[in-house]
Design an enzyme around this catalytic site. Sequence first.
Site, short mmCIF file in Angstrom:
data_model
loop_
_atom_site.label_atom_id
_atom_site.label_comp_id
_atom_site.label_asym_id
_atom_site.label_seq_id
_atom_site.Cartn_x
_atom_site.Cartn_y
_atom_site.Cartn_z
N CYS A 111 -2.47 20.66 1.59
CA CYS A 111 -2.51 20.07 2.94
C CYS A 111 -1.60 20.81 3.93
CB CYS A 111 -2.14 18.59 2.88
SG CYS A 111 -3.13 17.71 1.66
N HIS A 247 -0.38 16.31 9.73
CA HIS A 247 -1.44 16.19 8.72
C HIS A 247 -1.85 14.72 8.63
CE1 HIS A 247 -3.72 16.17 5.16
NE2 HIS A 247 -2.78 15.62 4.41
N ASN A 277 -8.54 12.04 5.16
CA ASN A 277 -7.62 13.13 4.87
C ASN A 277 -8.43 14.37 4.52
OD1 ASN A 277 -5.90 14.95 3.63
ND2 ASN A 277 -4.73 13.39 2.52
N1 COA Z 1 -10.05 -0.60 -2.96
C1 COA Z 1 -9.55 -1.76 -3.42
N2 COA Z 1 -8.49 -1.83 -4.24
C2 COA Z 1 -7.91 -0.66 -4.62
C3 COA Z 1 -8.38 0.58 -4.16
C4 COA Z 1 -9.49 0.59 -3.29
N3 COA Z 1 -10.01 1.72 -2.79
N4 COA Z 1 -7.61 1.56 -4.68
C5 COA Z 1 -6.69 0.96 -5.43
N5 COA Z 1 -6.86 -0.38 -5.40
C6 COA Z 1 -6.08 -1.41 -6.07
C7 COA Z 1 -5.41 -0.87 -7.33
O1 COA Z 1 -6.28 -0.99 -8.42
C8 COA Z 1 -4.23 -1.78 -7.43
O2 COA Z 1 -4.66 -3.02 -7.97
P1 COA Z 1 -3.74 -3.83 -8.99
O3 COA Z 1 -2.50 -4.18 -8.24
O4 COA Z 1 -4.59 -5.02 -9.33
O5 COA Z 1 -3.51 -2.90 -10.13
C9 COA Z 1 -3.86 -2.02 -6.01
O6 COA Z 1 -5.01 -1.77 -5.23
C10 COA Z 1 -2.76 -1.08 -5.56
O7 COA Z 1 -2.49 -1.49 -4.31
P2 COA Z 1 -1.15 -1.14 -3.63
O8 COA Z 1 0.01 -1.17 -4.58
O9 COA Z 1 -1.07 -2.00 -2.42
O10 COA Z 1 -1.35 0.35 -3.23
P3 COA Z 1 -0.41 1.11 -2.29
O11 COA Z 1 0.24 0.24 -1.29
O12 COA Z 1 0.44 2.05 -3.07
O13 COA Z 1 -1.44 1.98 -1.46
C11 COA Z 1 -2.19 4.22 -1.21
C12 COA Z 1 -2.14 3.01 -2.11
C13 COA Z 1 -2.92 5.34 -1.95
C14 COA Z 1 -2.96 3.87 0.05
C15 COA Z 1 -0.74 4.64 -0.84
O14 COA Z 1 0.05 4.77 -2.00
C16 COA Z 1 -0.69 5.93 -0.09
O15 COA Z 1 -1.22 6.03 0.99
N6 COA Z 1 -0.02 6.96 -0.64
C17 COA Z 1 0.00 8.27 -0.03
C18 COA Z 1 -1.22 8.99 -0.49
C19 COA Z 1 -1.53 10.17 0.34
O16 COA Z 1 -1.54 10.10 1.54
N7 COA Z 1 -1.83 11.27 -0.34
C20 COA Z 1 -2.22 12.49 0.25
C21 COA Z 1 -1.04 13.18 0.81
S1 COA Z 1 -1.50 14.74 1.35
#
Ligand code: COA
Length: 320
Positions: A111, A247, A277
Amino acid sequence: MTTRIIGTGRCLPETVVTNDYLSTIMDTSDEWISSRTGIKERRIVKNETTASMSAEAARQAMEDAGVTAEEIDLIIVGTLTGDYITPSTACEVQAAIGAVNAMAFDVNAACTGFIVALNTAHLYIQAGIYRTALVIGAETLSKIMDWNDRSTCVLFGDGAGAAIVRSNEKGIMSFVQGADGAKGLSLACKDRANNNPLVQNPKDLNYTAMNGQEVYKFAVTKVPECIHQVLEDANLTTDDIKYFILHQANIRIINSVAKRLKVSEDKFPISLDHCGNVSAASVPILLDEVNKNGLLQKGDKIVISGFGGGLTWGADIIEW
Ligand code: COA
Protein backbone atom coordinates in the site's frame (compact mmCIF):
# COMPACT_ATOMS: atom_id res chain seq x y z
CA MET A 1 15.71 21.06 -8.71
CA THR A 2 12.98 18.76 -7.51
CA THR A 3 10.08 16.78 -9.02
CA ARG A 4 6.66 18.21 -9.78
CA ILE A 5 3.40 16.37 -10.46
CA ILE A 6 2.15 17.89 -13.73
CA GLY A 7 -0.78 15.59 -14.54
CA THR A 8 -2.92 12.86 -12.97
CA GLY A 9 -5.31 10.14 -14.12
CA ARG A 10 -7.27 7.15 -12.84
CA CYS A 11 -9.13 4.09 -14.05
CA LEU A 12 -11.59 2.00 -12.08
CA PRO A 13 -13.17 -1.26 -13.28
CA GLU A 14 -16.71 -0.93 -14.63
CA THR A 15 -18.35 -3.30 -12.16
CA VAL A 16 -19.56 -1.83 -8.87
CA VAL A 17 -19.83 -4.29 -5.97
CA THR A 18 -21.90 -2.90 -3.09
CA ASN A 19 -21.92 -4.06 0.52
CA ASP A 20 -25.52 -5.13 -0.04
CA TYR A 21 -24.43 -7.35 -2.93
CA LEU A 22 -21.69 -8.92 -0.76
CA SER A 23 -24.29 -9.68 1.90
CA THR A 24 -26.10 -11.85 -0.68
CA ILE A 25 -23.03 -14.04 -1.27
CA MET A 26 -21.50 -14.20 2.25
CA ASP A 27 -22.47 -13.74 5.88
CA THR A 28 -21.96 -9.99 6.18
CA SER A 29 -23.97 -6.77 6.09
CA ASP A 30 -23.74 -3.17 4.93
CA GLU A 31 -24.04 -2.17 8.60
CA TRP A 32 -20.98 -4.26 9.67
CA ILE A 33 -18.78 -3.14 6.78
CA SER A 34 -19.67 0.55 6.69
CA SER A 35 -19.67 1.10 10.44
CA ARG A 36 -16.21 -0.48 10.87
CA THR A 37 -14.52 0.73 7.69
CA GLY A 38 -16.49 3.49 5.93
CA ILE A 39 -16.56 1.38 2.76
CA LYS A 40 -19.91 1.33 0.89
CA GLU A 41 -18.85 -0.15 -2.43
CA ARG A 42 -15.76 -1.07 -4.41
CA ARG A 43 -14.97 -1.79 -8.07
CA ILE A 44 -13.96 -5.31 -9.04
CA VAL A 45 -12.52 -6.40 -12.40
CA LYS A 46 -14.30 -8.65 -14.86
CA ASN A 47 -12.27 -8.10 -18.02
CA GLU A 48 -9.89 -5.36 -16.90
CA THR A 49 -6.31 -6.21 -15.91
CA THR A 50 -3.72 -4.41 -13.81
CA ALA A 51 -1.98 -3.32 -17.03
CA SER A 52 -5.13 -2.26 -18.89
CA MET A 53 -6.26 -0.05 -15.98
CA SER A 54 -2.71 1.32 -15.60
CA ALA A 55 -2.51 2.21 -19.29
CA GLU A 56 -5.87 4.02 -19.19
CA ALA A 57 -4.88 5.97 -16.05
CA ALA A 58 -1.57 6.79 -17.79
CA ARG A 59 -3.33 8.10 -20.93
CA GLN A 60 -5.45 10.42 -18.79
CA ALA A 61 -2.41 11.64 -16.84
CA MET A 62 -0.52 12.32 -20.10
CA GLU A 63 -3.47 14.29 -21.44
CA ASP A 64 -3.77 16.25 -18.18
CA ALA A 65 -0.03 17.02 -18.29
CA GLY A 66 0.11 17.71 -22.04
CA VAL A 67 2.93 15.18 -22.38
CA THR A 68 3.37 12.70 -25.25
CA ALA A 69 4.38 9.06 -24.75
CA GLU A 70 7.73 9.70 -26.50
CA GLU A 71 8.65 12.30 -23.85
CA ILE A 72 8.45 9.77 -21.00
CA ASP A 73 11.90 8.59 -19.86
CA LEU A 74 10.84 6.30 -17.03
CA ILE A 75 7.78 4.27 -16.01
CA ILE A 76 7.47 2.87 -12.49
CA VAL A 77 4.40 0.95 -11.36
CA GLY A 78 3.79 0.29 -7.67
CA THR A 79 1.86 -2.98 -7.54
CA LEU A 80 1.71 -6.34 -5.79
CA THR A 81 -0.77 -7.78 -8.28
CA GLY A 82 0.80 -7.51 -11.73
CA ASP A 83 -0.70 -9.65 -14.49
CA TYR A 84 2.59 -11.52 -14.98
CA ILE A 85 5.60 -12.26 -12.79
CA THR A 86 7.46 -11.11 -15.88
CA PRO A 87 7.04 -8.90 -17.89
CA SER A 88 6.43 -6.19 -15.33
CA THR A 89 3.23 -4.14 -15.43
CA ALA A 90 5.43 -1.12 -16.27
CA CYS A 91 6.72 -2.89 -19.41
CA GLU A 92 3.14 -3.78 -20.40
CA VAL A 93 2.16 -0.12 -19.97
CA GLN A 94 5.16 1.02 -22.00
CA ALA A 95 4.01 -1.15 -24.92
CA ALA A 96 0.34 -0.13 -24.55
CA ILE A 97 1.00 3.62 -24.64
CA GLY A 98 4.01 3.55 -26.98
CA ALA A 99 6.51 5.08 -24.54
CA VAL A 100 9.37 3.83 -26.70
CA ASN A 101 12.05 5.92 -24.97
CA ALA A 102 11.24 4.82 -21.42
CA MET A 103 12.92 2.43 -19.01
CA ALA A 104 10.18 0.54 -17.15
CA PHE A 105 9.98 -1.52 -13.95
CA ASP A 106 7.66 -2.31 -11.02
CA VAL A 107 8.15 -1.81 -7.29
CA ASN A 108 6.35 -3.84 -4.63
CA ALA A 109 5.87 -1.89 -1.42
CA ALA A 110 2.20 -2.93 -1.05
CA CYS A 111 0.00 0.00 0.00
CA THR A 112 3.08 2.27 0.11
CA GLY A 113 3.82 1.33 -3.52
CA PHE A 114 2.86 4.61 -5.18
CA ILE A 115 4.86 6.65 -2.64
CA VAL A 116 7.98 4.51 -3.13
CA ALA A 117 7.55 4.57 -6.94
CA LEU A 118 7.22 8.37 -6.84
CA ASN A 119 10.26 8.78 -4.61
CA THR A 120 12.32 6.47 -6.83
CA ALA A 121 11.38 8.51 -9.90
CA HIS A 122 12.15 11.70 -7.94
CA LEU A 123 15.66 10.51 -7.11
CA TYR A 124 16.40 9.63 -10.76
CA ILE A 125 15.10 13.07 -11.77
CA GLN A 126 17.04 14.88 -9.07
CA ALA A 127 20.19 13.07 -10.13
CA GLY A 128 19.69 14.43 -13.65
CA ILE A 129 19.33 10.95 -15.18
CA TYR A 130 15.72 11.36 -16.35
CA ARG A 131 13.49 14.41 -16.90
CA THR A 132 9.94 13.04 -17.21
CA ALA A 133 8.45 9.98 -15.52
CA LEU A 134 5.13 8.17 -15.40
CA VAL A 135 4.37 6.88 -11.91
CA ILE A 136 1.47 4.50 -11.37
CA GLY A 137 -0.17 2.64 -8.47
CA ALA A 138 -2.34 -0.24 -9.72
CA GLU A 139 -3.92 -3.34 -8.25
CA THR A 140 -6.19 -6.26 -9.03
CA LEU A 141 -6.55 -7.28 -5.40
CA SER A 142 -9.69 -9.30 -6.09
CA LYS A 143 -7.51 -12.11 -7.46
CA ILE A 144 -5.55 -12.53 -4.21
CA MET A 145 -8.56 -12.46 -1.86
CA ASP A 146 -9.99 -15.53 -0.18
CA TRP A 147 -13.65 -14.93 -1.04
CA ASN A 148 -14.57 -17.28 1.81
CA ASP A 149 -12.83 -15.01 4.34
CA ARG A 150 -15.32 -12.22 5.05
CA SER A 151 -12.90 -10.47 7.40
CA THR A 152 -10.55 -9.50 4.54
CA CYS A 153 -12.29 -9.75 1.14
CA VAL A 154 -14.89 -7.06 1.94
CA LEU A 155 -12.15 -4.46 2.51
CA PHE A 156 -10.42 -4.38 -0.86
CA GLY A 157 -11.06 -3.22 -4.43
CA ASP A 158 -9.35 -2.96 -7.83
CA GLY A 159 -8.17 0.09 -9.78
CA ALA A 160 -5.27 2.26 -10.96
CA GLY A 161 -4.06 5.84 -10.58
CA ALA A 162 -1.24 7.62 -12.39
CA ALA A 163 0.84 10.78 -12.30
CA ILE A 164 3.21 12.38 -14.77
CA VAL A 165 6.13 13.98 -12.97
CA ARG A 166 8.86 16.23 -14.32
CA SER A 167 11.98 18.04 -13.18
CA ASN A 168 11.00 21.46 -11.81
CA GLU A 169 11.98 24.05 -9.21
CA LYS A 170 8.84 23.31 -7.14
CA GLY A 171 7.29 19.97 -6.20
CA ILE A 172 8.44 17.35 -3.70
CA MET A 173 9.69 19.22 -0.62
CA SER A 174 10.52 16.26 1.62
CA PHE A 175 9.86 12.55 1.93
CA VAL A 176 10.30 9.71 4.39
CA GLN A 177 9.84 6.00 3.88
CA GLY A 178 10.45 2.96 6.05
CA ALA A 179 9.86 -0.74 6.58
CA ASP A 180 9.50 -3.24 9.44
CA GLY A 181 9.83 -6.68 7.90
CA ALA A 182 9.65 -8.35 11.33
CA LYS A 183 5.90 -7.57 11.39
CA GLY A 184 5.38 -8.57 7.74
CA LEU A 185 3.15 -11.58 8.35
CA SER A 186 0.44 -9.45 9.95
CA LEU A 187 -0.65 -8.66 6.37
CA ALA A 188 0.55 -11.31 3.98
CA CYS A 189 -0.13 -13.20 0.78
CA LYS A 190 2.11 -16.16 -0.03
CA ASP A 191 3.35 -16.70 -3.60
CA ARG A 192 2.59 -19.78 -5.68
CA ALA A 193 3.72 -23.17 -4.34
CA ASN A 194 7.11 -24.46 -5.48
CA ASN A 195 6.44 -27.76 -7.25
CA ASN A 196 10.01 -28.55 -8.27
CA PRO A 197 10.80 -32.30 -8.05
CA LEU A 198 12.69 -31.89 -4.74
CA VAL A 199 9.70 -30.42 -2.89
CA GLN A 200 7.33 -32.90 -1.25
CA ASN A 201 3.60 -32.09 -1.25
CA PRO A 202 3.71 -28.51 -2.48
CA LYS A 203 1.01 -26.48 -0.78
CA ASP A 204 -1.84 -24.91 -2.65
CA LEU A 205 -1.96 -21.24 -3.56
CA ASN A 206 -2.50 -18.96 -0.64
CA TYR A 207 -4.57 -15.81 -0.40
CA THR A 208 -4.37 -12.62 1.61
CA ALA A 209 -4.51 -13.07 5.37
CA MET A 210 -4.47 -10.23 7.85
CA ASN A 211 -4.36 -9.56 11.55
CA GLY A 212 -6.67 -6.54 11.30
CA GLN A 213 -6.09 -5.23 14.80
CA GLU A 214 -2.26 -5.43 14.50
CA VAL A 215 -2.37 -3.54 11.21
CA TYR A 216 -4.74 -0.98 12.68
CA LYS A 217 -2.43 -0.30 15.65
CA PHE A 218 0.59 -0.01 13.33
CA ALA A 219 -1.19 2.46 11.04
CA VAL A 220 -2.49 4.83 13.69
CA THR A 221 0.94 5.20 15.28
CA LYS A 222 3.27 5.10 12.27
CA VAL A 223 1.33 7.44 9.95
CA PRO A 224 1.21 10.47 12.30
CA GLU A 225 4.87 9.81 13.17
CA CYS A 226 6.03 9.88 9.53
CA ILE A 227 3.85 12.91 8.72
CA HIS A 228 5.41 14.81 11.63
CA GLN A 229 8.81 13.84 10.23
CA VAL A 230 8.18 15.15 6.67
CA LEU A 231 6.71 18.37 8.08
CA GLU A 232 9.78 18.90 10.23
CA ASP A 233 12.12 18.14 7.31
CA ALA A 234 10.30 20.73 5.17
CA ASN A 235 10.13 23.27 8.00
CA LEU A 236 6.33 23.32 7.86
CA THR A 237 3.45 22.73 10.29
CA THR A 238 0.08 21.06 9.75
CA ASP A 239 -1.41 24.58 9.27
CA ASP A 240 0.60 24.92 6.04
CA ILE A 241 -1.00 21.81 4.54
CA LYS A 242 -4.17 22.05 2.43
CA TYR A 243 -4.93 18.33 2.17
CA PHE A 244 -3.68 15.11 3.70
CA ILE A 245 -4.11 12.47 1.01
CA LEU A 246 -3.78 9.20 2.87
CA HIS A 247 -3.89 5.59 1.76
CA GLN A 248 -7.56 4.65 1.93
CA ALA A 249 -7.69 1.60 4.19
CA ASN A 250 -10.30 2.48 6.78
CA ILE A 251 -12.15 5.65 7.84
CA ARG A 252 -11.37 4.91 11.47
CA ILE A 253 -7.63 4.92 10.73
CA ILE A 254 -7.93 8.23 8.85
CA ASN A 255 -10.00 9.87 11.59
CA SER A 256 -7.58 8.65 14.24
CA VAL A 257 -4.61 10.07 12.28
CA ALA A 258 -6.47 13.41 11.97
CA LYS A 259 -7.08 13.43 15.72
CA ARG A 260 -3.48 12.57 16.58
CA LEU A 261 -2.23 15.33 14.24
CA LYS A 262 -4.85 17.72 15.72
CA VAL A 263 -6.08 18.51 12.21
CA SER A 264 -9.72 18.79 11.08
CA GLU A 265 -11.08 15.70 9.31
CA ASP A 266 -12.19 18.09 6.52
CA LYS A 267 -8.56 18.22 5.37
CA PHE A 268 -8.62 14.46 4.69
CA PRO A 269 -10.37 13.74 1.38
CA ILE A 270 -11.94 10.29 1.12
CA SER A 271 -12.38 7.78 -1.71
CA LEU A 272 -12.64 4.57 0.30
CA ASP A 273 -16.44 4.85 0.46
CA HIS A 274 -16.65 4.12 -3.29
CA CYS A 275 -13.29 2.40 -3.96
CA GLY A 276 -12.49 0.34 -0.85
CA ASN A 277 -8.82 -0.27 -0.12
CA VAL A 278 -6.98 -0.39 -3.47
CA SER A 279 -3.50 -0.75 -1.92
CA ALA A 280 -0.88 1.02 -4.10
CA ALA A 281 -3.64 2.58 -6.24
CA SER A 282 -5.44 4.34 -3.35
CA VAL A 283 -3.26 7.45 -3.13
CA PRO A 284 -3.02 8.23 -6.89
CA ILE A 285 -6.75 7.57 -7.42
CA LEU A 286 -7.64 9.99 -4.62
CA LEU A 287 -5.04 12.50 -5.80
CA ASP A 288 -6.65 12.46 -9.25
CA GLU A 289 -10.14 12.91 -7.77
CA VAL A 290 -8.94 15.93 -5.76
CA ASN A 291 -7.08 17.37 -8.77
CA LYS A 292 -9.93 16.84 -11.27
CA ASN A 293 -12.43 18.33 -8.80
CA GLY A 294 -10.39 21.54 -9.01
CA LEU A 295 -9.48 21.51 -5.33
CA LEU A 296 -5.77 22.21 -5.85
CA GLN A 297 -4.23 25.57 -6.78
CA LYS A 298 -0.65 26.17 -7.80
CA GLY A 299 1.42 26.64 -4.64
CA ASP A 300 -0.83 24.54 -2.38
CA LYS A 301 1.06 22.16 -0.16
CA ILE A 302 -0.26 18.64 0.34
CA VAL A 303 0.84 15.55 2.23
CA ILE A 304 0.51 12.14 0.62
CA SER A 305 1.04 9.09 2.79
CA GLY A 306 0.89 5.32 2.30
CA PHE A 307 1.15 2.43 4.76
CA GLY A 308 0.52 -1.29 4.82
CA GLY A 309 2.02 -4.62 3.71
CA GLY A 310 5.68 -5.20 4.42
CA LEU A 311 5.05 -3.60 6.80
CA THR A 312 5.94 -0.37 5.00
CA TRP A 313 5.12 3.32 5.30
CA GLY A 314 5.99 6.60 3.65
CA ALA A 315 4.96 10.23 3.26
CA ASP A 316 5.79 13.16 0.98
CA ILE A 317 5.13 16.87 1.10
CA ILE A 318 4.39 18.21 -2.35
CA GLU A 319 3.98 21.78 -3.49
CA TRP A 320 1.37 21.73 -6.27
N1 COA B 1 -19.16 -9.14 8.27
C1 COA B 1 -19.69 -9.46 9.46
N2 COA B 1 -18.95 -9.88 10.50
C2 COA B 1 -17.60 -9.98 10.32
C3 COA B 1 -17.00 -9.64 9.10
C4 COA B 1 -17.82 -9.20 8.05
N3 COA B 1 -17.33 -8.85 6.85
N4 COA B 1 -15.66 -9.81 9.22
C5 COA B 1 -15.44 -10.24 10.46
N5 COA B 1 -16.61 -10.34 11.13
C6 COA B 1 -16.82 -10.75 12.51
C7 COA B 1 -15.71 -11.68 13.00
O1 COA B 1 -16.03 -13.00 12.67
C8 COA B 1 -15.75 -11.42 14.47
O2 COA B 1 -16.85 -12.13 15.02
P1 COA B 1 -16.73 -12.82 16.46
O3 COA B 1 -16.49 -11.71 17.43
O4 COA B 1 -18.06 -13.49 16.62
O5 COA B 1 -15.58 -13.76 16.35
C9 COA B 1 -16.08 -9.98 14.55
O6 COA B 1 -16.71 -9.61 13.34
C10 COA B 1 -14.84 -9.13 14.70
O7 COA B 1 -15.31 -7.88 14.86
P2 COA B 1 -14.45 -6.77 15.49
O8 COA B 1 -13.60 -7.27 16.61
O9 COA B 1 -15.38 -5.65 15.78
O10 COA B 1 -13.47 -6.39 14.34
P3 COA B 1 -12.58 -5.15 14.36
O11 COA B 1 -13.15 -4.04 15.14
O12 COA B 1 -11.17 -5.54 14.62
O13 COA B 1 -12.67 -4.68 12.85
C11 COA B 1 -11.37 -4.59 10.87
C12 COA B 1 -12.09 -5.48 11.86
C13 COA B 1 -10.71 -5.47 9.81
C14 COA B 1 -12.39 -3.67 10.19
C15 COA B 1 -10.32 -3.73 11.62
O14 COA B 1 -9.49 -4.54 12.41
C16 COA B 1 -9.46 -2.94 10.70
O15 COA B 1 -9.93 -2.10 9.97
N6 COA B 1 -8.13 -3.18 10.71
C17 COA B 1 -7.23 -2.53 9.78
C18 COA B 1 -7.23 -3.34 8.53
C19 COA B 1 -6.67 -2.61 7.38
O16 COA B 1 -7.03 -1.49 7.12
N7 COA B 1 -5.79 -3.29 6.65
C20 COA B 1 -5.19 -2.81 5.47
C21 COA B 1 -4.12 -1.85 5.81
S1 COA B 1 -3.27 -1.42 4.38
